[in-house]
Design an enzyme around this catalytic site. Sequence first.
Site, PDB file in Angstrom:
ATOM      1  N   ASN A 122       0.817  -1.227   0.000  1.00  0.00           N
ATOM      2  CA  ASN A 122       0.000   0.000   0.000  1.00  0.00           C
ATOM      3  C   ASN A 122       0.849   1.276   0.000  1.00  0.00           C
ATOM      4  O   ASN A 122       0.317   2.380   0.113  1.00  0.00           O
ATOM      5  CB  ASN A 122      -0.978   0.004   1.180  1.00  0.00           C
ATOM      6  CG  ASN A 122      -0.246  -0.089   2.520  1.00  0.00           C
ATOM      7  OD1 ASN A 122       0.985  -0.008   2.570  1.00  0.00           O
ATOM      8  ND2 ASN A 122      -1.010  -0.259   3.593  1.00  0.00           N
TER       9      ASN A 122
ATOM     10  N   ASP B 295       2.753   2.833   2.119  1.00  0.00           N
ATOM     11  CA  ASP B 295       2.657   3.792   3.221  1.00  0.00           C
ATOM     12  C   ASP B 295       3.977   3.917   3.989  1.00  0.00           C
ATOM     13  O   ASP B 295       4.043   4.553   5.042  1.00  0.00           O
ATOM     14  CB  ASP B 295       1.522   3.401   4.177  1.00  0.00           C
ATOM     15  CG  ASP B 295       1.756   2.044   4.842  1.00  0.00           C
ATOM     16  OD1 ASP B 295       2.741   1.358   4.473  1.00  0.00           O
ATOM     17  OD2 ASP B 295       0.953   1.665   5.719  1.00  0.00           O
TER      18      ASP B 295
ATOM     19  N   GLU C 215       1.841  -8.158   5.138  1.00  0.00           N
ATOM     20  CA  GLU C 215       2.826  -7.825   4.097  1.00  0.00           C
ATOM     21  C   GLU C 215       4.138  -8.584   4.321  1.00  0.00           C
ATOM     22  O   GLU C 215       4.797  -9.007   3.376  1.00  0.00           O
ATOM     23  CB  GLU C 215       3.069  -6.310   4.065  1.00  0.00           C
ATOM     24  CG  GLU C 215       1.905  -5.532   3.466  1.00  0.00           C
ATOM     25  CD  GLU C 215       2.074  -4.017   3.560  1.00  0.00           C
ATOM     26  OE1 GLU C 215       1.660  -3.325   2.616  1.00  0.00           O
ATOM     27  OE2 GLU C 215       2.619  -3.540   4.574  1.00  0.00           O
TER      28      GLU C 215
ATOM     29  N   SER D  49       8.881  -0.088  18.225  1.00  0.00           N
ATOM     30  CA  SER D  49       7.939   0.995  18.534  1.00  0.00           C
ATOM     31  C   SER D  49       6.572   0.467  18.971  1.00  0.00           C
ATOM     32  O   SER D  49       5.692   1.255  19.332  1.00  0.00           O
ATOM     33  CB  SER D  49       7.768   1.905  17.317  1.00  0.00           C
ATOM     34  OG  SER D  49       7.201   1.158  16.241  1.00  0.00           O
TER      35      SER D  49
ATOM     36  N   HIS E  62      30.761 -19.022 -33.818  1.00  0.00           N
ATOM     37  CA  HIS E  62      30.299 -19.590 -35.086  1.00  0.00           C
ATOM     38  C   HIS E  62      29.058 -18.827 -35.552  1.00  0.00           C
ATOM     39  O   HIS E  62      28.200 -18.476 -34.744  1.00  0.00           O
ATOM     40  CB  HIS E  62      29.955 -21.074 -34.876  1.00  0.00           C
ATOM     41  CG  HIS E  62      29.354 -21.738 -36.082  1.00  0.00           C
ATOM     42  ND1 HIS E  62      28.043 -22.178 -36.134  1.00  0.00           N
ATOM     43  CD2 HIS E  62      29.884 -22.043 -37.284  1.00  0.00           C
ATOM     44  CE1 HIS E  62      27.804 -22.728 -37.309  1.00  0.00           C
ATOM     45  NE2 HIS E  62      28.900 -22.651 -38.032  1.00  0.00           N
ATOM     46  N   ASN E  63      28.961 -18.570 -36.860  1.00  0.00           N
ATOM     47  CA  ASN E  63      27.811 -17.832 -37.404  1.00  0.00           C
ATOM     48  C   ASN E  63      27.473 -16.628 -36.521  1.00  0.00           C
ATOM     49  O   ASN E  63      26.339 -16.451 -36.069  1.00  0.00           O
ATOM     50  CB  ASN E  63      26.591 -18.753 -37.544  1.00  0.00           C
ATOM     51  CG  ASN E  63      26.759 -19.742 -38.694  1.00  0.00           C
ATOM     52  OD1 ASN E  63      27.744 -19.694 -39.438  1.00  0.00           O
ATOM     53  ND2 ASN E  63      25.803 -20.640 -38.851  1.00  0.00           N
TER      54      ASN E  63
ATOM     55  N   GLU F 126      32.954 -15.138 -37.225  1.00  0.00           N
ATOM     56  CA  GLU F 126      32.749 -15.692 -38.566  1.00  0.00           C
ATOM     57  C   GLU F 126      31.898 -14.754 -39.410  1.00  0.00           C
ATOM     58  O   GLU F 126      30.920 -14.172 -38.922  1.00  0.00           O
ATOM     59  CB  GLU F 126      32.054 -17.054 -38.464  1.00  0.00           C
ATOM     60  CG  GLU F 126      31.905 -17.720 -39.830  1.00  0.00           C
ATOM     61  CD  GLU F 126      31.164 -19.046 -39.767  1.00  0.00           C
ATOM     62  OE1 GLU F 126      31.193 -19.767 -40.776  1.00  0.00           O
ATOM     63  OE2 GLU F 126      30.539 -19.341 -38.729  1.00  0.00           O
TER      64      GLU F 126
ATOM     65  N   ASP G 188      29.976 -14.926 -43.082  1.00  0.00           N
ATOM     66  CA  ASP G 188      29.526 -15.667 -44.277  1.00  0.00           C
ATOM     67  C   ASP G 188      29.182 -14.667 -45.382  1.00  0.00           C
ATOM     68  O   ASP G 188      28.168 -13.979 -45.292  1.00  0.00           O
ATOM     69  CB  ASP G 188      28.256 -16.474 -43.940  1.00  0.00           C
ATOM     70  CG  ASP G 188      28.566 -17.929 -43.637  1.00  0.00           C
ATOM     71  OD1 ASP G 188      29.746 -18.285 -43.653  1.00  0.00           O
ATOM     72  OD2 ASP G 188      27.620 -18.694 -43.376  1.00  0.00           O
TER      73      ASP G 188
ATOM     74  N   HIS H 254      23.167 -16.601 -43.575  1.00  0.00           N
ATOM     75  CA  HIS H 254      23.393 -18.047 -43.592  1.00  0.00           C
ATOM     76  C   HIS H 254      22.848 -18.573 -44.917  1.00  0.00           C
ATOM     77  O   HIS H 254      21.634 -18.708 -45.084  1.00  0.00           O
ATOM     78  CB  HIS H 254      22.689 -18.691 -42.396  1.00  0.00           C
ATOM     79  CG  HIS H 254      23.185 -20.061 -42.077  1.00  0.00           C
ATOM     80  ND1 HIS H 254      24.512 -20.421 -42.167  1.00  0.00           N
ATOM     81  CD2 HIS H 254      22.537 -21.179 -41.649  1.00  0.00           C
ATOM     82  CE1 HIS H 254      24.646 -21.676 -41.816  1.00  0.00           C
ATOM     83  NE2 HIS H 254      23.465 -22.166 -41.497  1.00  0.00           N
TER      84      HIS H 254
ATOM     85  N   GLU I 146      33.988 -16.830 -44.681  1.00  0.00           N
ATOM     86  CA  GLU I 146      33.440 -17.898 -45.514  1.00  0.00           C
ATOM     87  C   GLU I 146      32.982 -17.232 -46.815  1.00  0.00           C
ATOM     88  O   GLU I 146      31.961 -16.557 -46.854  1.00  0.00           O
ATOM     89  CB  GLU I 146      32.286 -18.601 -44.802  1.00  0.00           C
ATOM     90  CG  GLU I 146      32.704 -19.330 -43.532  1.00  0.00           C
ATOM     91  CD  GLU I 146      33.836 -20.321 -43.748  1.00  0.00           C
ATOM     92  OE1 GLU I 146      33.897 -20.911 -44.842  1.00  0.00           O
ATOM     93  OE2 GLU I 146      34.650 -20.499 -42.834  1.00  0.00           O
TER      94      GLU I 146
ATOM     95  N   LYS J 191      41.041 -18.495 -47.779  1.00  0.00           N
ATOM     96  CA  LYS J 191      41.876 -19.100 -48.816  1.00  0.00           C
ATOM     97  C   LYS J 191      42.908 -18.090 -49.311  1.00  0.00           C
ATOM     98  O   LYS J 191      42.684 -16.873 -49.251  1.00  0.00           O
ATOM     99  CB  LYS J 191      41.007 -19.567 -49.985  1.00  0.00           C
ATOM    100  CG  LYS J 191      40.043 -20.700 -49.625  1.00  0.00           C
ATOM    101  CD  LYS J 191      40.779 -22.005 -49.384  1.00  0.00           C
ATOM    102  CE  LYS J 191      39.791 -23.136 -49.107  1.00  0.00           C
ATOM    103  NZ  LYS J 191      40.471 -24.420 -48.893  1.00  0.00           N
TER     104      LYS J 191
ATOM    105  N   ARG K  13      40.500 -25.048 -36.435  1.00  0.00           N
ATOM    106  CA  ARG K  13      39.180 -24.516 -36.106  1.00  0.00           C
ATOM    107  C   ARG K  13      38.158 -25.656 -36.177  1.00  0.00           C
ATOM    108  O   ARG K  13      38.159 -26.437 -37.122  1.00  0.00           O
ATOM    109  CB  ARG K  13      38.790 -23.413 -37.092  1.00  0.00           C
ATOM    110  CG  ARG K  13      37.401 -22.822 -36.834  1.00  0.00           C
ATOM    111  CD  ARG K  13      37.172 -21.590 -37.717  1.00  0.00           C
ATOM    112  NE  ARG K  13      35.818 -21.071 -37.557  1.00  0.00           N
ATOM    113  CZ  ARG K  13      34.781 -21.452 -38.282  1.00  0.00           C
ATOM    114  NH1 ARG K  13      34.932 -22.353 -39.252  1.00  0.00           N
ATOM    115  NH2 ARG K  13      33.588 -20.933 -38.066  1.00  0.00           N
TER     116      ARG K  13
ATOM    117  N   ASP L 268      13.078 -26.156  -3.957  1.00  0.00           N
ATOM    118  CA  ASP L 268      13.646 -27.296  -3.217  1.00  0.00           C
ATOM    119  C   ASP L 268      15.056 -27.512  -3.773  1.00  0.00           C
ATOM    120  O   ASP L 268      15.256 -28.343  -4.659  1.00  0.00           O
ATOM    121  CB  ASP L 268      12.814 -28.571  -3.448  1.00  0.00           C
ATOM    122  CG  ASP L 268      11.360 -28.402  -3.039  1.00  0.00           C
ATOM    123  OD1 ASP L 268      11.105 -27.669  -2.077  1.00  0.00           O
ATOM    124  OD2 ASP L 268      10.485 -29.002  -3.693  1.00  0.00           O
TER     125      ASP L 268
ATOM    126  N   ASN M  94      11.528 -26.882   0.386  1.00  0.00           N
ATOM    127  CA  ASN M  94      10.932 -25.549   0.574  1.00  0.00           C
ATOM    128  C   ASN M  94      11.838 -24.521   1.245  1.00  0.00           C
ATOM    129  O   ASN M  94      11.446 -23.868   2.211  1.00  0.00           O
ATOM    130  CB  ASN M  94       9.648 -25.660   1.412  1.00  0.00           C
ATOM    131  CG  ASN M  94       8.513 -26.214   0.589  1.00  0.00           C
ATOM    132  OD1 ASN M  94       8.573 -26.233  -0.641  1.00  0.00           O
ATOM    133  ND2 ASN M  94       7.479 -26.690   1.249  1.00  0.00           N
TER     134      ASN M  94
END
Length: 756
Positions: free
Chosen positions: A150, A152, A159, A186, A306-307, A336, A338, A351, A385, A436, A547, A651, A675
């Site tokens: 709430n 306050d 709560e 208090s 990769h990719n 990489e 492509d 790809h 690639e 290459k 690789r 758990d 629990n």
Amino acid sequence: MASIQNSLRIQGDDNLQSMIVGTVMRKVKSRTWKKQRYFRLQEDCMTIWYKSKKAGNTHSTFSVSDVEVVREGHQSEVLLSIADEFPPDRCFTLVFRGRRGNLDLVAESAEEAQSWIKGMRKLIENLENMGQKEKLDQWICDWFNKADKNKDGRMNFKEVQDLLKMMNVDMNEHHALRLFTMADKSRSGTLEDDEFVQFYKMLTQREDVLKVFQEYSSDGQKLSVQDLEEFLRHEQLESEGSQQRALELIDQYEPSETAKMLHAMSIDGFLMYLVSPDGSIFNPRHQSVYQDMTQPLSHYFISSSHNTYLLEDQLRGQSSVEGYIRALKRGCRCVEVDCWDGANGEPIVYHGHTFTSKILFKDVITAVGKYAFKVSQYPVILSIENHCSVEQQRTIAHHLSHILGDKLLRTTLDGHIADGLPSPEELKGKILLKGKKIGGLEASLNGAAEESIAGEVSDEDEVADIDEDHPHGDSMRRKGKKSKQRLSKELSDCVVYCKSVRFHSFKQSRLHSKFYEISSFTESKARKLIREAGADFVQHNARQLTRVYPSGLRTDSSNFNPQDMWNVGCQIVALNFQKAGVEMDLNDGLFSHNGRCGYVLKPEFMRSCQRKFEPDNPQDREGYRPVNLSIQAISGQQLPKVNIKEDSIVDPLVRVEIHGVPADQAKQETRYIDNNGFNPIWYETLQFTVHVPQLALVRFVVEDYDKTSKNDFVGQYTLPLSCIQQGYRHIHLLSKDGTSISPSSLFVRVRITDVA
């Protein structure tokens, strides 16, 4: 409490005050998806709240701690796509940690954009500079705000009961009321600021830590310098300068000025030390670059993607330069690209033969040039690639040269050919091309290379991989086998130390291969070589780069186990960084040390072409010294809820996994605790014998036990055995995505001893 600090922080900052009031901004997902949202900073200075102008009461939030960085202007593909519509001074991007997508925003004015950019950056900086005590205060404040339904500024018993469920605590009503009454000084029937702090401290009292504290305390109240020194020497196995070390720890972690003056440590200071980086299981001395970086490239494991351009799966996923930015910011050093022919003479990256989206090659290279050396100065390898025509190959070479400039390595380091690969240290700040090449390095230096040459211009072919993995699966085939294309001299000349060649045999490589030649293997081909000639593979990798990349069948972007490849010294083990899971946990674990620079020196016995190491028979190795690893799982702290059901409480069980050579692969787990995800106690010891500790990774996993279905993942932490600090240590757990889930942790006691 943190709320008071926050109000002071806000009062003195116009940007934060403006964020608290709130702002209407456009959330942008694409050129056609631009929706207005109302954003504001919550009073806790930790949470951003936003909602649609039309969606009634529904709203969303995210934590400032989830945001890694703020990018200003058109610094994302989405914002670049609307650059003609909105000026850069109104645009910014929030980049989240882990694999979560960016949030692209357009403010109504440049002034509002600046308020959010500067304000967010200040909040992120404040978070990064927080000490342990401030983090704890913030954590308590967060729970208070969650529980104070709430609003306050105080909390009633109902709560508090709701809060306990949120915190993963299953506590009977009588005990909860007793703690509540004790904290309610208090006698108002509610808890206010300081009373809630007291309640939280009673709730989180660490009996496990108190037990250790009292074992070493001479008077049961405090640790004197001598007491702490004895603890450091006997338990933490820190013998060097332990008296000076004890004084430093008291000065750094003891919150009480009175105790500091007496050169003593209270239980609060002792706990602060144990949950700090000094008390972590990960050795803080390994957080910076500490290994020899002057050895040949082939002597290092290299963090590889990769990719890299894909953010999702391999068939229909989105291609994005964000993939490169994320990988490079995680310390990845081999990405990489492509390349395929695109419209208007501009090569594209995607790809091939799939429905993945396409991005421009020049945008990829611009991003690589910008982010290559943000987190590591050591060299980046671009694995090209190449599926392009000669004409567009020339365009690729042009973009590489003009965009990367001096960062691109165009010739050998000293203009001469050495007899081995250069070191990461020598190649700092350089980007190398893997691809290459026409002829060899010798011909290039003499200017004797041909203009172009016909042959295979790409050494990775998904079709061939699928055929290899499914020899009888004709239905899996797509178009043709590897195509014979011409290779342009301009692109060939960009390749220096990473010339891609087809692998024939280890004998042929030993007799005829050049040190600058590199072969790529699909995972199944690499496994076959490991089975048939593991020791030869290790020796091959001492001299040349290798690789290994995932099978073309992995259309879901899943990964293979990289440990098998590291066991034989393969350097460039390319994984799908976009896919979370145990394989990426191992990759993150291996590269978490040595400054997260993306290069990890291989063990000494894997760096010689003369020495023999057989991963399947580690006991035959010269210098074989196995160790016993003993891990006592003591307790867990504030584990996150994994089930969205309100009444569900974790758990938890702990599993410890050893990943290494085949003889070292092992896992053991504790019993589960019913629990209690808040402060479960196990006091269970798990024992392992590790034959090759230099290659072993240790993965700690916490799961939520479920007797009817698969256990739910709660958190994990992976690190090399060589980085473990012994003694009483905390393990700060990570999410499935590899991001922090602070303050969730495990408390353990570790011992590593030689096998008698």
